[in-house]
Design a protein around this motif. Structure first.
Motif, PDB file in Angstrom:
ATOM      1  N   ASN A 176      -6.479  15.017  -4.742  1.00  0.00           N
ATOM      2  CA  ASN A 176      -6.645  13.796  -4.101  1.00  0.00           C
ATOM      3  C   ASN A 176      -7.322  12.922  -5.135  1.00  0.00           C
ATOM      4  O   ASN A 176      -6.905  11.493  -5.138  1.00  0.00           O
ATOM      5  CB  ASN A 176      -7.725  14.005  -3.106  1.00  0.00           C
ATOM      6  N   ALA A 177      -7.872  13.153  -6.266  1.00  0.00           N
ATOM      7  CA  ALA A 177      -8.431  12.419  -7.146  1.00  0.00           C
ATOM      8  C   ALA A 177      -7.286  11.868  -8.086  1.00  0.00           C
ATOM      9  O   ALA A 177      -7.481  10.680  -8.602  1.00  0.00           O
ATOM     10  CB  ALA A 177      -9.487  12.859  -8.187  1.00  0.00           C
ATOM     11  N   HIS A 178      -6.353  12.339  -8.236  1.00  0.00           N
ATOM     12  CA  HIS A 178      -5.233  11.904  -9.045  1.00  0.00           C
ATOM     13  C   HIS A 178      -4.086  11.475  -8.564  1.00  0.00           C
ATOM     14  O   HIS A 178      -3.016  11.402  -8.799  1.00  0.00           O
ATOM     15  CB  HIS A 178      -4.591  12.958 -10.110  1.00  0.00           C
ATOM     16  N   GLU A 179      -4.354  10.919  -6.977  1.00  0.00           N
ATOM     17  CA  GLU A 179      -3.134  10.326  -6.261  1.00  0.00           C
ATOM     18  C   GLU A 179      -2.459   9.095  -7.091  1.00  0.00           C
ATOM     19  O   GLU A 179      -3.442   8.142  -7.515  1.00  0.00           O
ATOM     20  CB  GLU A 179      -3.799   9.828  -4.833  1.00  0.00           C
ATOM     21  N   SER A 180      -1.303   9.004  -7.005  1.00  0.00           N
ATOM     22  CA  SER A 180      -0.621   8.183  -8.094  1.00  0.00           C
ATOM     23  C   SER A 180      -0.819   6.520  -7.577  1.00  0.00           C
ATOM     24  O   SER A 180      -1.071   6.425  -6.199  1.00  0.00           O
ATOM     25  CB  SER A 180       0.912   8.347  -7.839  1.00  0.00           C
ATOM     26  N   ASP A 181      -0.829   5.660  -8.150  1.00  0.00           N
ATOM     27  CA  ASP A 181      -0.995   4.232  -8.046  1.00  0.00           C
ATOM     28  C   ASP A 181       0.069   3.665  -7.055  1.00  0.00           C
ATOM     29  O   ASP A 181       0.040   2.816  -6.387  1.00  0.00           O
ATOM     30  CB  ASP A 181      -1.028   3.781  -9.271  1.00  0.00           C
ATOM     31  N   SER A 182       1.359   4.486  -7.490  1.00  0.00           N
ATOM     32  CA  SER A 182       2.553   3.770  -6.476  1.00  0.00           C
ATOM     33  C   SER A 182       2.373   4.133  -5.206  1.00  0.00           C
ATOM     34  O   SER A 182       2.813   3.422  -4.212  1.00  0.00           O
ATOM     35  CB  SER A 182       3.759   4.625  -7.229  1.00  0.00           C
ATOM     36  N   VAL A 183       1.710   5.569  -4.948  1.00  0.00           N
ATOM     37  CA  VAL A 183       1.586   5.681  -3.598  1.00  0.00           C
ATOM     38  C   VAL A 183       0.631   4.903  -2.836  1.00  0.00           C
ATOM     39  O   VAL A 183       0.802   4.482  -1.687  1.00  0.00           O
ATOM     40  CB  VAL A 183       1.075   7.196  -3.007  1.00  0.00           C
ATOM     41  N   THR A 184      -0.491   4.468  -3.678  1.00  0.00           N
ATOM     42  CA  THR A 184      -1.394   3.334  -2.909  1.00  0.00           C
ATOM     43  C   THR A 184      -1.069   2.054  -3.055  1.00  0.00           C
ATOM     44  O   THR A 184      -1.154   1.473  -1.825  1.00  0.00           O
ATOM     45  CB  THR A 184      -2.783   3.577  -4.220  1.00  0.00           C
ATOM     46  N   LEU A 185      -0.165   1.742  -3.831  1.00  0.00           N
ATOM     47  CA  LEU A 185       0.629   0.094  -3.581  1.00  0.00           C
ATOM     48  C   LEU A 185       1.567   0.412  -2.324  1.00  0.00           C
ATOM     49  O   LEU A 185       1.474  -0.564  -1.653  1.00  0.00           O
ATOM     50  CB  LEU A 185       1.472  -0.030  -4.831  1.00  0.00           C
ATOM     51  N   ALA A 186       2.270   1.549  -2.069  1.00  0.00           N
ATOM     52  CA  ALA A 186       3.263   1.617  -0.974  1.00  0.00           C
ATOM     53  C   ALA A 186       2.425   1.402   0.199  1.00  0.00           C
ATOM     54  O   ALA A 186       2.879   0.908   1.222  1.00  0.00           O
ATOM     55  CB  ALA A 186       4.005   3.008  -1.392  1.00  0.00           C
ATOM     56  N   ARG A 187       1.128   2.079   0.294  1.00  0.00           N
ATOM     57  CA  ARG A 187       0.577   2.283   1.615  1.00  0.00           C
ATOM     58  C   ARG A 187      -0.002   0.888   1.763  1.00  0.00           C
ATOM     59  O   ARG A 187      -0.178   0.403   2.999  1.00  0.00           O
ATOM     60  CB  ARG A 187      -0.618   2.926   1.403  1.00  0.00           C
ATOM     61  N   GLU A 188      -0.590  -0.060   0.789  1.00  0.00           N
ATOM     62  CA  GLU A 188      -0.925  -1.311   0.996  1.00  0.00           C
ATOM     63  C   GLU A 188       0.233  -2.245   1.666  1.00  0.00           C
ATOM     64  O   GLU A 188       0.081  -3.190   2.453  1.00  0.00           O
ATOM     65  CB  GLU A 188      -1.389  -2.186  -0.223  1.00  0.00           C
ATOM     66  N   GLN A 189       1.439  -1.926   1.184  1.00  0.00           N
ATOM     67  CA  GLN A 189       2.644  -2.778   1.769  1.00  0.00           C
ATOM     68  C   GLN A 189       2.819  -2.423   3.173  1.00  0.00           C
ATOM     69  O   GLN A 189       3.069  -3.229   3.903  1.00  0.00           O
ATOM     70  CB  GLN A 189       4.041  -2.255   0.833  1.00  0.00           C
ATOM     71  N   VAL A 190       2.821  -1.166   3.421  1.00  0.00           N
ATOM     72  CA  VAL A 190       2.966  -0.576   4.695  1.00  0.00           C
ATOM     73  C   VAL A 190       1.967  -1.225   5.735  1.00  0.00           C
ATOM     74  O   VAL A 190       2.107  -1.453   6.842  1.00  0.00           O
ATOM     75  CB  VAL A 190       3.145   0.901   4.962  1.00  0.00           C
ATOM     76  N   ARG A 191       0.757  -1.181   5.351  1.00  0.00           N
ATOM     77  CA  ARG A 191      -0.392  -1.858   5.937  1.00  0.00           C
ATOM     78  C   ARG A 191      -0.342  -3.137   6.522  1.00  0.00           C
ATOM     79  O   ARG A 191      -0.313  -3.434   7.494  1.00  0.00           O
ATOM     80  CB  ARG A 191      -1.555  -1.643   5.331  1.00  0.00           C
ATOM     81  N   GLN A 192       0.165  -4.050   5.541  1.00  0.00           N
ATOM     82  CA  GLN A 192       0.687  -5.401   5.738  1.00  0.00           C
ATOM     83  C   GLN A 192       1.720  -5.380   6.700  1.00  0.00           C
ATOM     84  O   GLN A 192       1.784  -6.268   7.783  1.00  0.00           O
ATOM     85  CB  GLN A 192       0.951  -5.994   4.556  1.00  0.00           C
ATOM     86  N   GLN A 193       2.662  -4.547   6.635  1.00  0.00           N
ATOM     87  CA  GLN A 193       3.813  -4.797   7.571  1.00  0.00           C
ATOM     88  C   GLN A 193       3.550  -4.303   9.052  1.00  0.00           C
ATOM     89  O   GLN A 193       3.799  -4.834   9.954  1.00  0.00           O
ATOM     90  CB  GLN A 193       5.099  -3.642   7.235  1.00  0.00           C
ATOM     91  N   LEU A 194       2.635  -3.233   9.059  1.00  0.00           N
ATOM     92  CA  LEU A 194       2.050  -2.905  10.395  1.00  0.00           C
ATOM     93  C   LEU A 194       1.273  -4.123  10.943  1.00  0.00           C
ATOM     94  O   LEU A 194       1.522  -4.264  12.410  1.00  0.00           O
ATOM     95  CB  LEU A 194       1.084  -1.581  10.201  1.00  0.00           C
ATOM     96  N   ARG A 195       0.516  -4.737  10.326  1.00  0.00           N
ATOM     97  CA  ARG A 195      -0.278  -5.830  10.759  1.00  0.00           C
ATOM     98  C   ARG A 195       0.500  -7.064  11.201  1.00  0.00           C
ATOM     99  O   ARG A 195       0.239  -7.852  12.018  1.00  0.00           O
ATOM    100  CB  ARG A 195      -1.373  -6.178   9.910  1.00  0.00           C
TER     101      ARG A 195
END
Length: 473
Positions: A176-195
């Motif tokens: 969990n500590a080494h989760e890739s930055d690309s996954v974090t960025l993708a999640r932020e994009q999905v969060r914005q699309q959800l909202r």
């Protein structure tokens, strides 16, 4: 509860007037009874215990608004409310429902109301958790180690699983500590699309809690023990199952689940008990059917007086054991109702008569009352039928003379046949609109005007013949 506490009797009657035509005396009585609850709550605790509610007995033919008054009153004050039929209960020793079940039903109603209120308070916090779970379903994080041991208490009792637990935990933390930055960025994009509402129709897989089986064992004293999910509780987790559904549907379920996890059920139960005891309303319909006059003491009616004697301690005030705890009925408001066209209130046992201090006689509905019922209330029958047919693209217009004809016909049918009050209007409107409703949406004419001639034509055979026969000597 704050809203109803600030309402005066006149304001309560004004709210009831939006849905119920006439019956001013009954409205005044229930409004005063409701306001007295607020007044009682302002007193000292010692004096509060001394003041008991003034139970109401409504007398009048069926269909004049007895049940509707009680139901609207309970909805208005958001109070625990249950409607029961006196004929469903039997004396102890006969086959039928125990009278204490009405209090248990009231407590269930109080639990639903109180739980829903607490869940609503947690909705904002639950929305955030639900959003994270939806994002996790769309963009999964680092894959968890599949060898994670289940929370099985028996494995710890037998001593197995301890050696790998620490190692597995450390490994998961590292992943969990080494989760890739690309996954974090993708999640932020999905969060914005959800909202922004762009992913509402996308399908995702979520874990849904399985409804526990309602397997209960009744125990002495009126309580019960639930054994439906006893093994899940022993395992420290509740059963879930995976479901594929759209994001908009998953959001509702996840918010509900997370909100339920956040509430304190002990606090909910305590508040529900208090709400049931202090604000509960039990509406006992058909109470005239258990009246035991001189001609009712034989044959199959032998248990009528016994039912009255069983109901008496509930109305007087007693303690009923429920699965949520003991409930005192001392301050529950009881509203009895019956037609009393064969029997009279004096046929009830004297002790029960004495517990219904306020007696209100509801009047039969007049032709003018029928006209007002069709048009004036917020849920007027004509409005209901118009909106139903508008779904099919058909606009129905009732002329003023059609309304008068429908009201006159309902009044006449109630005189000729059994008087069923305002329910007669439902019967007439269903017959009147049957052909139109059946042929939709294939009819060419989308704007239909119903006048008095149209109404008379629909009922000419069934009404007028009987009407003329009344004048033949």
């Amino acid at each position: 509860m704050a809203q109803i506490h600030s309402m005066t009797p006149k304001q309560i009657v004004a709210e009831l007037d939006k849905y119920i035509i006439g019956q001013d005396a009954a409205k005044r009585s229930v409004a005063v009874a409701l306001r007295n609850r607020y007044r009682r709550n302002q007193l000292s605790e010692e004096m509060r215990e001394e003041i008991s509610p003034k139970n109401i007995l409504m007398m009048g033919p069926t269909g004049v608004g007895k049940t509707e008054i009680a139901r609207r009153l309970a909805k208005l004050m958001d109070a625990p409310f249950v409607k029961v039929e006196a004929t469903k209960y039997t004396e102890v020793g006969y086959v039928g429902r125990d009278v204490e079940s009405m209090v248990k039903d009231l407590m269930e109603s109080s639990m639903r109301l109180t739980k829903q209120k607490h869940i609503a308070e947690k909705y904002d916090a639950a929305k955030g958790v639900a959003e994270e779970k939806i994002i996790e379903a769309i963009i999964p994080g680092s894959k968890k180690n599949q060898s994670t041991p289940a929370n099985n208490p028996y494995s710890f009792i037998m001593g197995s699983g301890r050696a790998t637990y620490t190692q597995t935990s450390e490994k998961i933390k590292g992943e969990n500590a080494h989760e890739s930055d690309s996954v974090t960025l993708a999640r932020e994009q999905v969060r914005q699309q959800l909202r922004d509402g762009l992913l509402e129709d996308q399908y995702i897989e979520i874990d849904v809690l399985e409804a526990p089986k309602d397997n209960t064992i009744d125990v002495a004293g009126g309580g019960s023990i639930s054994i439906g999910n006893i093994f899940d509780i022993m395992g420290g987790q509740q059963k879930t199952k995976k479901k594929n559904m759209k994001v908009k549907d998953a959001r509702k379920i996840l918010i509900e689940q997370e909100a339920q996890k956040m509430i304190d059920m002990d606090q909910v139960t305590t508040e529900a008990l208090e709400n049931c005891e202090e604000n509960g309303i039990i509406f006992i319909d058909e109470i005239d059917k258990i009246a035991s006059g001189g001609s009712y003491r034989v044959g199959a009616d032998v248990s009528r007086e016994g039912v009255q004697r069983d109901i008496l301690p509930i109305v007087e005030g007693c303690v009923v054991n429920t699965k949520y705890g003991p409930v005192k009925t001392d301050h529950v408001l009881f509203i009895g109702a019956g037609a009393f066209h064969v029997s009279s209130p004096t046929d009830l046992i004297p002790e029960l008569q004495g517990r219904f201090l306020i007696r209100v006689e509801l009047e039969s509905l007049t032709r003018r009352d029928f006209e007002r019922i069709l048009t004036e209330p917020d849920n007027a029958l004509l409005k209901q039928n118009k909106e139903l047919l508008e779904i099919e693209g058909c606009e129905i217009e009732f002329t003023e003379d059609a309304v008068q004809e429908i009201a006159a016909m309902a009044f006449l049918m109630n005189e000729q046949n059994e008087n069923i009050g305002a329910r007669r209007l439902h019967t007439i409107l269903e017959k009147l609109l049957e052909d139109i409703s059946f042929n939709l949406p294939d009819v060419e004419e989308k704007h239909i005007v119903i006048d008095a001639e149209y109404v008379r034509g629909k009922f000419e055979e069934s009404i007028r013949k009987d009407d003329l026969d009344r004048f033949i000597l």
